[in-house]
Structure formats: structure tokens, C-alpha cells
Design a protein around this motif. Structure first.
Motif: not given
Length: 188
Positions: A126-145
Motif C-alpha cells: 500500500l505504501a508503494a502503491l500510494s506514490v503512483d496510485h494515491a487517488r484510487t488507493l482508498q477505493s482499493y482499501r475499501s474493497a479489500h475491507a
């Protein structure tokens, strides 16, 4: 006081004022740069760490982590294979929504690994993804939950449907990055 001494005093005063201005502007410029790059992830980090300074240290560490990775675009064959896999997940959702969501989460992990992101350690990924994909990362976090809730049998079909849509945002970015193809838009 001589003219030379007056000029020297003025020069020293200007240098001191410029140095003070630079010291006060640097943290603001750093914050703006990180806010612009990380978007909502910046504010999430501030909330998580409690102070902007600690959040900024964390985000700078993420940038260092990302610089050390060999992130690369997918081959056109891999992009096609992953798109077909996603289409299969969407079909699977009709009969087994929970399994489709879990499979979507696993597919995103495979794409991350194929692209060169760390996919085995979740926090690092998630830390690495946040650099390149910060705008969609929260959506992924929600989906993962929701995927975790689905594994426990406590997610509703509507929650799972929304989670698949949110997961698709990151999936599309990961698959299309570097391909020269515009990222498909997601419909809700």
C-alpha cells in the motif's frame, strides 16, 4: 557610520530576511508538493500519524521505497490476459459474489507483483502503491475491507458489488499504466 558600513549592514539584513523567508517557505512548499502528489492519501496520513510533520516523514519514506522498486508497465499480452481475467470475475460475480471479490483482490495482487510492486507484505504494498496510485488507493482499501467481510460471510451482495467496482479503479490503473492507452472509466 560610513557608507560602506551602512551598505554592509543592509546586505546582512537582506540576507537574514531572505534566509528566514526560505526557512518558513520550505515546509509549506514540502507540504504542498506532498499534498499535490498524494492527494487524499496525504490527509489520511496526517489523520493516521497525528501531525503533518510525522505524516510528511512517512510520505517521504514511501517515495524512497518507490524509488528503489523496478516498477514497469505490463506487456500487451499480460494486459490482455488480466483484462480477460477481470471479465471472468465479473461473470463469476453473478453466481458467487463473495468468491469473485476475493478473487479480484488476489488478481490485483498478481498484477502488482507483475508490475514490480511488493505484493506479499500488505503495508509495504500500500505504501508503494500510494506514490503512483494515491487517488484510487482508498477505493482499493475499501474493497479489500469488504473482501475480508465476504470471507467471513458478513458482507451483503450490494457491498460486494460496490467493492468490485471500487477495486476495478485500481485494477484499471495498474493494468493500463504505461500502455499509452487511456484508462477506462468506471461506471457505478
Amino acid at each position: 557610520m560610513s557608507t560602506g558600513a551602512t551598505i554592509a549592514l543592509i546586505v546582512v539584513a537582506v540576507v537574514v530576511v531572505a534566509a528566514l523567508a526560505a526557512l518558513t517557505l520550505r515546509p509549506r512548499m514540502r507540504r504542498r508538493r506532498l499534498e499535490r502528489q498524494f492527494g487524499p492519501e496525504y490527509h489520511r496520513a496526517v489523520a493516521e500519524h497525528g501531525t503533518p510533520e510525522k505524516a510528511q516523514e512517512d510520505l517521504e519514506e514511501r517515495l524512497r521505497l518507490r524509488r528503489d522498486l523496478d516498477v514497469r508497465p505490463l506487456s500487451s499480452e499480460a494486459r490482455e490476459r488480466y483484462r480477460a481475467d477481470w471479465a471472468g470475475l465479473q461473470e463469476e460475480f453473478v453466481d458467487a459474489p463473495g468468491q469473485a471479490l476475493v478473487d479480484a483482490d488476489e488478481l490485483i495482487g498478481r498484477v502488482m507483483r507483475d508490475r514490480g510492486y511488493p505484493a506479499d507484505e500488505r503495508d509495504e504494498a500500500l505504501a508503494a502503491l500510494s506514490v503512483d496510485h494515491a487517488r484510487t488507493l482508498q477505493s482499493y482499501r475499501s474493497a479489500h475491507a469488504v473482501a475480508r467481510k465476504a470471507q467471513e460471510g458478513s458482507a451483503t451482495t450490494e457491498e460486494m458489488r460496490e467493492a468490485v467496482v471500487r477495486a476495478r479503479e485500481l485494477f484499471a490503473e495498474l493494468v493500463e499504466a504505461g500502455s499509452g492507452t487511456p484508462r477506462p472509466t468506471t461506471s457505478h
